[in-house]
Design a protein around this motif. Structure first.
Motif, PDB file in Angstrom:
ATOM      1  N   SER A  11       0.862  -1.293  -0.081  1.00 43.87           N
ATOM      2  CA  SER A  11      -0.067   0.019  -0.021  1.00 43.87           C
ATOM      3  C   SER A  11       0.898   1.209   0.021  1.00 43.87           C
ATOM      4  N   PRO A  12       0.442   2.458  -0.609  1.00 46.00           N
ATOM      5  CA  PRO A  12       1.255   3.427  -0.679  1.00 46.00           C
ATOM      6  C   PRO A  12       1.190   4.301   0.605  1.00 46.00           C
ATOM      7  N   VAL A  14       1.878   3.113   3.575  1.00 52.26           N
ATOM      8  CA  VAL A  14       2.748   2.239   4.358  1.00 52.26           C
ATOM      9  C   VAL A  14       4.013   2.575   4.231  1.00 52.26           C
ATOM     10  N   VAL A  15       4.953   2.924   5.396  1.00 53.04           N
ATOM     11  CA  VAL A  15       6.373   3.012   5.137  1.00 53.04           C
ATOM     12  C   VAL A  15       6.701   1.630   5.990  1.00 53.04           C
ATOM     13  N   PRO A  27       2.139   2.590   9.348  1.00 58.95           N
ATOM     14  CA  PRO A  27       1.147   3.067   8.638  1.00 58.95           C
ATOM     15  C   PRO A  27       1.371   4.563   8.679  1.00 58.95           C
ATOM     16  N   LEU A  28       0.640   5.211   7.268  1.00 59.66           N
ATOM     17  CA  LEU A  28       0.757   6.746   7.242  1.00 59.66           C
ATOM     18  C   LEU A  28      -0.536   7.192   7.657  1.00 59.66           C
TER      19      LEU A  28
ATOM     20  N   ASN B 303       2.619  11.521  10.841  1.00 56.44           N
ATOM     21  CA  ASN B 303       3.053  10.730   9.850  1.00 56.44           C
ATOM     22  C   ASN B 303       2.146  10.850   8.603  1.00 56.44           C
ATOM     23  N   ARG B 306       5.162  10.961   4.041  1.00 53.03           N
ATOM     24  CA  ARG B 306       5.768   9.561   3.868  1.00 53.03           C
ATOM     25  C   ARG B 306       7.342   9.665   3.864  1.00 53.03           C
TER      26      ARG B 306
END
Lengths: 96, 485
Positions: A11-12, A14-15, A27-28, B303, B306
């Protein structure tokens, strides 16, 4: 519904970071001051995470798990589906 | 006019146009430095940090300040606008402390908007009600603050200790607070975040030459820890919020201006403790992804970005690899300081001596078991809580700490023989074959009341298995342990 034919991708929102043999998923969205929202993948989970490329279906990943960890294909399938359901918030799925 | 602040080793130059005086809150006073390079050269030649200084006592401040600002901030007294095309990405509401917790008042406090190549932070201020705006073009070293139109005529310019190079008289000069709360915290967060630094909730102390941070959830005891160390005469870097920066010598913790009398303080970080209240002082090291996760959970962060999240994760990873990280359950009194100082010492005789003297002072001590002589009641790695025995005699079946060879051993009492001249205590390890030499009652330093294993406190029962079973299991456990390691 996640099935063996589903094709997962990261998923975009999540880092992720590899730390030794593990991955930490961040999670972002939401509040990461809550430790529960961070997710640690241990060695086996990290192996699967690295196979997720938006091209392979879960069935392809399952074959590789069975091969790498020398487990029966039906056991690998069951474990892999359980794993993908558990971390689905960090993934996107598409069907062929 | 310009005002230079050095906070956590980063120089911030606040600038205003002619006729606008900058007057930051009093808490910034000790962080304000001269902006002239000549002054800096003079200050640099003063005794600062000598190469052989105790690494736990690195003071930030003038001699360390960089000449070139890390950030220029233009301060405009007016009210700025966020373009309609910018998207709100974070909305913080005003939280209010009430008895028993914190409540969300629902009132706007601050918000972050993301535009094309620019991030905006807007804060909602009172007295008078207004908004102030911080504009941060991406990749630029020059930011902009709109202070919100609260400029006041400077009636008496001599009151302005920050005033510099302003030729205007009092009547034509406006005074502006460039960093009203909480705009200052947001500016520092974005500055430190883009520099790869970490802002963490925690209290930082220096004790015995070692820099420690105690972090944890709200209510975990961070302020209590700072108070305990402060009361013992140790140096408290800050009791609420710290900036961690990677420098050549390691990770350095710095304070920031929060309270009225804050002054710049810094120290090399040796150990980061994730704390919670407990019934005994017990620590357990953590590493790898678990340590990084624990650090991240206590960092100040937004957060939604990114890049910033990835940068923070990388910094936390580096921090976890460079300093020790442990979980720590603690009893909120002076024993926790003794416990941490004791476990920090590498000198075993010194450590044993410290344990004994603490017991004689009537204080409980927690030590880590290292052998199999008391298997299975006490296992290697167990945290063993030893209580002072006072003047009473131990009873048969109790486990005691016994002075021996300058240190102590922990064995079980197998008999107490009182005669007219002396009382002899017979002892033996549960997992060893031979009884100890009988000891005089004065050799008993304390009684073991409980052990903590896998985070659970267990009371020790005076009864025990037949000795031959203990011997066998102890031998097996020792053998398995040797194979495993």
């Amino acid at each position: 519904m996640i099935s063996l034919s589903s094709i997962p991708s990261h998923s975009p929102s999540v880092v992720y970071r590899r730390i030794n043999d593990e991955y930490l998923l961040i999670p972002l969205t939401g509040n990461i001051a809550d430790m529960d929202s961070l997710y640690r993948l241990t060695e086996t989970g990290a192996f699967i995470w690295e196979l997720i490329d938006g091209e392979r279906a879960i069935s392809d990943i399952t074959s590789k798990i069975a091969e790498e960890f020398d487990v029966e294909p039906d056991v690998a399938e069951k474990d892999a589906l359980e794993f993908f359901r558990e971390i689905q918030e960090f993934l996107h799925f598409r069907e062929l | 006019m310009t005002v230079d602040l050095v906070i956590a080793g980063r120089r911030i130059r606040l600038c205003s146009r002619e006729g606008v005086s900058l007057l930051p809150d009093e808490r910034f006073m000790a962080f304000t430095v001269p902006d002239s390079p000549l002054n800096d050269l003079i200050m640099s030649s003063l005794p600062g940090i000598s190469p052989d200084a105790d690494p736990g006592f690195i003071d930030a401040g003038l001699p360390l300040s960089p000449l070139e600002p890390d950030l220029y901030v233009e301060v405009d007294p007016g009210t700025g606008e966020i373009p309609a095309s910018a998207v709100k990405v974070f909305d913080a509401r005003l939280m209010e402390e009430v008895p028993g917790g914190v409540i969300n008042t629902g009132e706007p406090f601050w918000e972050i908007c993301s535009g094309e190549d620019v991030t905006y932070a807007r804060v909602f201020l009172k007295e008078p009600e207004r908004t102030a705006l911080l504009v941060m073009p991406h990749g630029a070293k020059r930011w902009l603050i709109f202070a919100g139109g609260d400029a006041k005529p400077s009636a008496s310019p001599e009151r302005n200790m920050y005033r510099k190079g302003c030729e205007h008289d009092g009547d034509s000069t406006m005074t502006v607070n460039p960093l009203p709360y909480p705009l200052d915290g947001l500016l520092l967060y974005f500055l430190f975040s883009q520099g790869g630094d970490i802002m963490i909730h925690g209290s930082g102390v220096v004790s015995g030459g070692r820099g420690w941070i105690f972090t944890g959830r709200s209510g975990s005891g961070k302020t209590t820890m700072a108070r305990i160390f402060d009361g013992a005469g140790d140096r408290v870097i800050h009791d609420d919020r710290l900036v961690l920066r990677r420098e050549r010598s390691g990770w350095i913790m710095h304070n920031t201006p929060v309270y009225r009398n804050d002054e710049p303080r810094s120290a090399l970080l040796e150990h980061l403790w994730i704390i919670r209240h407990g019934t005994a002082n017990v620590s357990e090291p953590v590493s790898g992804a678990e340590a990084v996760a624990m650090i991240l959970a206590n960092c100040i962060q937004q957060n939604w970005n990114r890049e910033a999240a990835a940068r923070l994760a990388a910094a936390a990873d580096d921090l976890a690899a460079a300093v020790k990280v442990s979980r720590l359950s603690f009893v909120p009194d002076g024993t926790i300081r003794d416990y941490l100082l004791l476990r920090a010492t590498t000198d075993k005789d010194l450590a044993a001596g410290a344990v004994l003297s603490m017991l004689y002072e009537g204080r409980s001590v927690t030590v880590t078991a290292g052998g199999y002589s008391m298997w299975p009641a006490i296992r290697p790695g167990d945290a063993v809580v030893i209580d002072p025995i006072g003047t009473r005699l131990p009873e048969t079946g109790e486990i005691v700490a016994l002075k021996r060879d300058g240190g102590y051993v922990i064995h079980r009492v197998t008999g107490v023989t009182a005669s007219r001249n002396a009382t002899l205590i017979r002892t033996q390890g549960d997992g060893v074959t031979r009884e100890d030499e009988p000891s005089d009652a004065g050799m008993i330093a304390g009684v073991v009341g409980s052990v903590v294993r896998s985070g659970r406190q267990r009371q020790l029962c005076p009864r025990h298995l037949p000795r031959w079973i203990n011997r066998l299991t102890a031998a097996l456990a020792g053998w398995v342990s040797r194979i495993m390691t």
